[in-house]
Design a protein around this motif. Structure first.
Motif, mmCIF file in Angstrom:
data_model
loop_
_atom_site.group_PDB
_atom_site.id
_atom_site.type_symbol
_atom_site.label_atom_id
_atom_site.label_comp_id
_atom_site.label_asym_id
_atom_site.label_seq_id
_atom_site.Cartn_x
_atom_site.Cartn_y
_atom_site.Cartn_z
ATOM 1 N N ASN A 20 0.862 -1.151 0.015
ATOM 2 C CA ASN A 20 0.030 0.124 0.061
ATOM 3 C C ASN A 20 0.938 1.145 -0.162
ATOM 4 O O ASN A 20 0.576 2.180 -0.662
ATOM 5 C CB ASN A 20 -0.991 0.012 1.357
ATOM 6 N N LEU A 21 1.801 1.282 0.964
ATOM 7 C CA LEU A 21 2.920 2.379 1.021
ATOM 8 C C LEU A 21 3.605 2.697 -0.327
ATOM 9 O O LEU A 21 3.751 3.798 -0.516
ATOM 10 C CB LEU A 21 3.674 2.103 2.027
ATOM 11 N N VAL A 22 3.960 1.865 -1.119
ATOM 12 C CA VAL A 22 4.512 1.793 -2.361
ATOM 13 C C VAL A 22 3.584 2.426 -3.285
ATOM 14 O O VAL A 22 3.882 3.493 -3.896
ATOM 15 C CB VAL A 22 5.064 0.553 -2.971
ATOM 16 N N ASP A 23 2.661 1.852 -3.446
ATOM 17 C CA ASP A 23 1.470 2.523 -4.200
ATOM 18 C C ASP A 23 1.079 3.963 -3.908
ATOM 19 O O ASP A 23 1.178 4.844 -4.797
ATOM 20 C CB ASP A 23 0.216 1.760 -4.536
ATOM 21 N N ILE A 24 1.169 4.405 -2.750
ATOM 22 C CA ILE A 24 0.920 5.758 -2.461
ATOM 23 C C ILE A 24 1.913 6.785 -2.907
ATOM 24 O O ILE A 24 1.945 7.699 -3.103
ATOM 25 C CB ILE A 24 0.455 5.888 -0.918
ATOM 26 N N ALA A 25 3.040 6.054 -2.375
ATOM 27 C CA ALA A 25 4.367 6.990 -2.949
ATOM 28 C C ALA A 25 4.447 6.997 -4.277
ATOM 29 O O ALA A 25 5.151 8.103 -4.895
ATOM 30 C CB ALA A 25 5.411 6.265 -2.408
ATOM 31 N N ALA A 26 3.982 5.841 -5.099
ATOM 32 C CA ALA A 26 3.943 6.129 -6.565
ATOM 33 C C ALA A 26 2.918 6.909 -7.382
ATOM 34 O O ALA A 26 3.333 7.695 -8.070
ATOM 35 C CB ALA A 26 3.663 4.674 -7.150
ATOM 36 N N ILE A 27 1.966 6.862 -6.576
ATOM 37 C CA ILE A 27 0.803 8.153 -7.058
ATOM 38 C C ILE A 27 1.472 9.361 -6.527
ATOM 39 O O ILE A 27 1.248 10.356 -7.512
ATOM 40 C CB ILE A 27 -0.374 7.801 -6.337
ATOM 41 N N GLY A 335 -8.666 -4.216 11.966
ATOM 42 C CA GLY A 335 -8.733 -3.018 11.025
ATOM 43 C C GLY A 335 -7.722 -2.392 10.252
ATOM 44 O O GLY A 335 -7.802 -2.687 9.262
ATOM 45 N N ALA A 336 -6.449 -2.448 10.839
ATOM 46 C CA ALA A 336 -5.243 -2.193 10.068
ATOM 47 C C ALA A 336 -5.100 -3.321 9.231
ATOM 48 O O ALA A 336 -4.589 -3.242 8.097
ATOM 49 C CB ALA A 336 -4.128 -1.853 10.957
ATOM 50 N N ALA A 337 -5.095 -4.512 9.554
ATOM 51 C CA ALA A 337 -4.908 -5.868 8.717
ATOM 52 C C ALA A 337 -5.606 -5.719 7.510
ATOM 53 O O ALA A 337 -5.337 -5.914 6.368
ATOM 54 C CB ALA A 337 -4.957 -7.050 9.535
ATOM 55 N N ALA A 338 -7.059 -5.725 7.691
ATOM 56 C CA ALA A 338 -8.123 -5.368 6.604
ATOM 57 C C ALA A 338 -7.583 -4.450 5.698
ATOM 58 O O ALA A 338 -7.756 -4.435 4.349
ATOM 59 C CB ALA A 338 -9.453 -5.509 7.126
ATOM 60 N N ALA A 339 -7.336 -3.388 6.354
ATOM 61 C CA ALA A 339 -7.060 -2.023 5.379
ATOM 62 C C ALA A 339 -5.753 -2.318 4.544
ATOM 63 O O ALA A 339 -5.671 -1.737 3.575
ATOM 64 C CB ALA A 339 -7.017 -0.784 6.223
ATOM 65 N N SER A 340 -4.905 -3.320 4.975
ATOM 66 C CA SER A 340 -3.691 -3.457 4.082
ATOM 67 C C SER A 340 -4.102 -4.153 2.549
ATOM 68 O O SER A 340 -3.136 -4.168 1.787
ATOM 69 C CB SER A 340 -2.890 -4.438 4.777
ATOM 70 N N LEU A 341 -5.404 -4.727 2.426
ATOM 71 C CA LEU A 341 -5.937 -4.960 1.431
ATOM 72 C C LEU A 341 -6.271 -4.042 0.419
ATOM 73 O O LEU A 341 -6.708 -4.474 -0.697
ATOM 74 C CB LEU A 341 -6.689 -6.103 1.521
ATOM 75 N N THR A 342 -6.237 -2.956 0.666
ATOM 76 C CA THR A 342 -6.611 -1.784 0.139
ATOM 77 C C THR A 342 -6.189 -1.570 -1.395
ATOM 78 O O THR A 342 -7.112 -1.404 -2.367
ATOM 79 C CB THR A 342 -6.410 -0.260 0.723
ATOM 80 N N SER A 343 -4.876 -1.496 -1.840
ATOM 81 C CA SER A 343 -4.500 -1.831 -3.191
ATOM 82 C C SER A 343 -5.055 -2.812 -3.866
ATOM 83 O O SER A 343 -5.473 -2.556 -5.122
ATOM 84 C CB SER A 343 -2.977 -1.389 -3.142
ATOM 85 N N HIS A 344 -4.966 -3.918 -3.442
ATOM 86 C CA HIS A 344 -5.459 -5.157 -3.999
ATOM 87 C C HIS A 344 -7.069 -5.013 -4.428
ATOM 88 O O HIS A 344 -7.483 -5.607 -5.312
ATOM 89 C CB HIS A 344 -5.319 -6.340 -3.306
ATOM 90 N N ALA A 345 -7.751 -4.418 -3.395
ATOM 91 C CA ALA A 345 -9.337 -4.379 -3.496
ATOM 92 C C ALA A 345 -9.497 -3.389 -4.665
ATOM 93 O O ALA A 345 -10.493 -3.665 -5.425
ATOM 94 C CB ALA A 345 -9.839 -3.953 -2.295
ATOM 95 N N ILE A 346 -8.782 -2.244 -4.704
ATOM 96 C CA ILE A 346 -9.071 -1.211 -5.881
ATOM 97 C C ILE A 346 -8.832 -1.668 -7.015
ATOM 98 O O ILE A 346 -9.630 -1.665 -7.968
ATOM 99 C CB ILE A 346 -8.105 0.099 -5.281
ATOM 100 N N ALA A 347 -7.658 -2.400 -7.188
ATOM 101 C CA ALA A 347 -7.404 -2.888 -8.383
ATOM 102 C C ALA A 347 -8.211 -4.090 -8.881
ATOM 103 O O ALA A 347 -8.838 -4.139 -10.322
ATOM 104 C CB ALA A 347 -5.637 -3.473 -8.415
ATOM 105 N N THR A 348 -8.575 -4.945 -8.134
ATOM 106 C CA THR A 348 -9.518 -6.080 -8.185
ATOM 107 C C THR A 348 -10.894 -5.466 -8.829
ATOM 108 O O THR A 348 -11.529 -6.017 -9.831
ATOM 109 C CB THR A 348 -9.616 -6.985 -7.393
ATOM 110 N N ALA A 349 -11.477 -4.644 -8.154
ATOM 111 C CA ALA A 349 -12.752 -3.881 -8.313
ATOM 112 C C ALA A 349 -12.752 -3.198 -9.653
ATOM 113 O O ALA A 349 -13.698 -3.260 -10.580
ATOM 114 C CB ALA A 349 -13.126 -2.885 -7.301
ATOM 115 N N THR A 350 -11.665 -2.484 -9.939
ATOM 116 C CA THR A 350 -11.448 -1.848 -11.095
ATOM 117 C C THR A 350 -11.262 -2.768 -12.387
ATOM 118 O O THR A 350 -11.940 -2.353 -13.481
ATOM 119 C CB THR A 350 -10.142 -0.787 -11.180
ATOM 120 N N VAL A 351 -10.618 -3.811 -12.311
ATOM 121 C CA VAL A 351 -10.594 -4.796 -13.214
ATOM 122 C C VAL A 351 -12.097 -5.510 -13.485
ATOM 123 O O VAL A 351 -12.482 -5.681 -14.611
ATOM 124 C CB VAL A 351 -9.521 -5.862 -12.820
#
Length: 399
Positions: A20-27, A335-351
C-alpha cells in the motif's frame, strides 16, 4: 502472553502494509512528475529498432507452431526482426515444427547445463549483438498480438534499457482457476505496472515478454542463472540504476495451468527463486548509489511481498485471532490488517468493472478458500527448495 501475540500481529500487519505504501508513494511521484512536466515521453523516431525474438523451448511441439506463427504475423518489417527458437535438449519435433512455422532454430544439447537461463546464455553468445538493438524473450506457450513489436518500438531507443511487456491470459475462460489467473494478470498489467511506469519507477520483470537492450548484454552477456531469472535481472538492473520500462501496448498471451496439480512445480519455483533473489540482492540494492530511495523501497517490497492470495490468507488469520483472543488493541489490529488489502481491492474492483465476463469471473472467487489452502501448502514446501536447479517444464495443453 497475549501482549506478545498482539505485538507479533501488529508487526506482521505493518509489513502487510508495505505494498500500500509503495502505491501511495508511486501516486505521489506520478503527480509530481506530471506537475513538473517530467513525464516519460513516447518516442517519435521513425527508425524502428532491430529486434531478436528468442523462444526457449524444451519438448514444446504442442504449442511451438502457434507461438512462431504469431511472431511471424506481427505487423513489423521482416528485415528488422529475427525469430529464433532455442530447441534446448529437445527429443520431440520442436525444432522441425519451429522451422516449418517460419522461425530460425538453434538446437542445443547439454545435459549438464539444462534450463531456460543456460539456453538463453548459449543462444545470445551465438548472436552478433551489433546487428540488433534488443533481445526479447518469449515463452513457447505464448501467442503475441500483431502490434507486439511496435509496442516495444514505442519505447525506443532500447539499447540501454530493459522492458516488460503486457502478459495476458490466453485460456482465461477455461475454468475457475484460469479466470482467477486472468484477474490477477489484469490487475498486474493494467493497474500496478502502469502506475510504476508513470511514476518513473522500475517495472518488475516477469520472465515472459522481457526485452533486454543490446547495451546490457554487450559487456557480460546473459547474467541470470537462478530459478527465477526474471527476479534476478529485476534486482540486478535496479541495483545498477538501469531503467526497466513497461511496454503497455506490447501484448502477448500465455497459457495458464488448468489445475492446481499442474501448477505446483511452477509456483514453488517462483516462490523459492524470489526468496533467494531477495537474500542475495537485498543488501546490494540498499547500498546502491545508482538508484533512488523510492525505487529501492518498491523493489525490495516487490521481492518480499506475499502474493495477493497469501496476503488475503494472512489478513484473514490476523483478523480471526484478533477477534477470538482478548488482545490489547484487537480492533485496531484487525482493522489495520483488513485495510492492508486496499490496493488489491481497488485494482480487483477496477478490473471487474471493466471485465468482459464479470459475473462468471466473480463466481470463481467462491473457490478462493480452496485455492488459498493449496497456495499455503505450496509455500510451506517451497522453503526446502534450492536456489537453482533444472528447468522443469510445466505441463502444456493443446491450444
Amino acid at each position: 502472553m497475549l501482549l506478545i501475540i498482539a505485538i507479533i500481529l501488529a508487526v506482521v500487519t505493518a509489513l502487510l502494509w508495505l505494498p500500500n505504501l509503495v502505491d501511495i508513494a508511486a501516486i505521489a511521484a506520478k503527480l509530481a512528475r506530471r506537475f513538473a512536466g517530467n513525464q516519460r515521453a513516447v518516442s517519435s523516431s521513425v527508425a524502428l529498432p532491430r529486434l531478436a525474438f528468442f523462444v526457449p523451448a524444451h519438448n514444446e511441439e504442442v504449442l511451438i507452431s502457434q507461438c512462431v506463427r504469431s511472431l511471424v504475423m506481427m505487423d513489423y518489417p521482416a528485415h528488422l526482426r529475427r525469430i529464433i527458437v532455442i530447441a534446448d535438449n529437445s527429443t520431440d519435433g520442436t525444432a522441425r515444427l519451429a522451422r516449418e512455422a517460419g522461425a530460425e532454430c538453434m538446437e542445443r544439447s547439454d545435459a549438464k547445463h539444462r534450463g531456460k537461463p543456460h539456453a538463453l546464455a548459449w543462444a545470445i553468445r551465438q548472436l552478433r549483438l551489433a546487428e540488433v538493438d534488443a533481445c526479447v524473450i518469449v515463452d513457447a506457450d505464448t501467442a503475441v498480438a500483431p502490434g507486439f513489436a511496435k509496442g516495444l518500438a514505442a519505447l525506443a531507443p532500447l539499447e540501454g534499457i530493459a522492458a516488460q511487456t503486457y502478459v495476458g491470459t490466453m485460456n482465461e475462460w477455461d475454468n475457475w482457476l484460469t479466470r482467477l489467473a486472468g484477474v490477477l494478470a489484469r490487475c498486474r498489467y493494467e493497474f500496478t505496472y502502469v502506475l510504476r511506469d508513470e511514476a518513473g519507477l522500475n517495472c518488475p520483470l516477469t520472465g515472459n515478454g522481457m526485452c533486454i537492450g543490446r547495451g546490457l548484454l554487450d559487456a557480460h552477456g546473459w547474467q541470470a542463472f537462478s530459478l527465477t531469472e526474471n527476479w534476478e535481472l529485476y534486482a540486478r538492473y535496479t541495483a545498477e540504476g538501469i531503467p526497466i520500462r513497461f511496454a503497455r501496448d506490447a501484448r502477448l498471451f500465455t497459457q495458464q495451468v488448468r489445475s492446481m496439480q499442474q501448477g505446483q512445480t511452477q509456483r514453488s519455483r517462483w516462490s523459492a527463486g524470489r526468496t533467494w533473489v531477495l537474500r542475495q540482492w537485498g543488501v546490494r540494492i540498499l547500498r546502491s548509489q545508482r538508484t533512488s530511495l523510492l525505487d529501492k523501497f518498491a523493489t525490495l517490497t516487490e521481492l518480499a511481498a506475499l502474493t495477493p492470495v497469501l496476503h488475503l490468507t494472512a489478513v484473514a488469520t490476523i483478523v480471526t485471532l484478533a477477534i477470538l483472543l482478548p488482545l490489547p488493541a484487537d480492533l485496531w489490529i484487525a482493522g489495520a490488517a483488513a485495510a492492508s488489502l486496499t490496493s488489491h481491492a481497488i485494482a480487483t474492483a477496477t478490473v471487474l468493472v471493466q471485465h468482459p465476463e464479470p459475473a462468471a469471473t466473480l463466481s470463481a472467487f467462491a473457490r478462493l478458500p480452496v485455492y488459498a489452502a493449496w497456495r499455503v501448502s505450496v509455500a510451506a514446501r517451497t522453503l526446502l527448495l534450492p536456489s537453482s536447479g533444472e528447468w522443469r517444464k510445466t505441463e502444456r495443453n493443446s491450444p
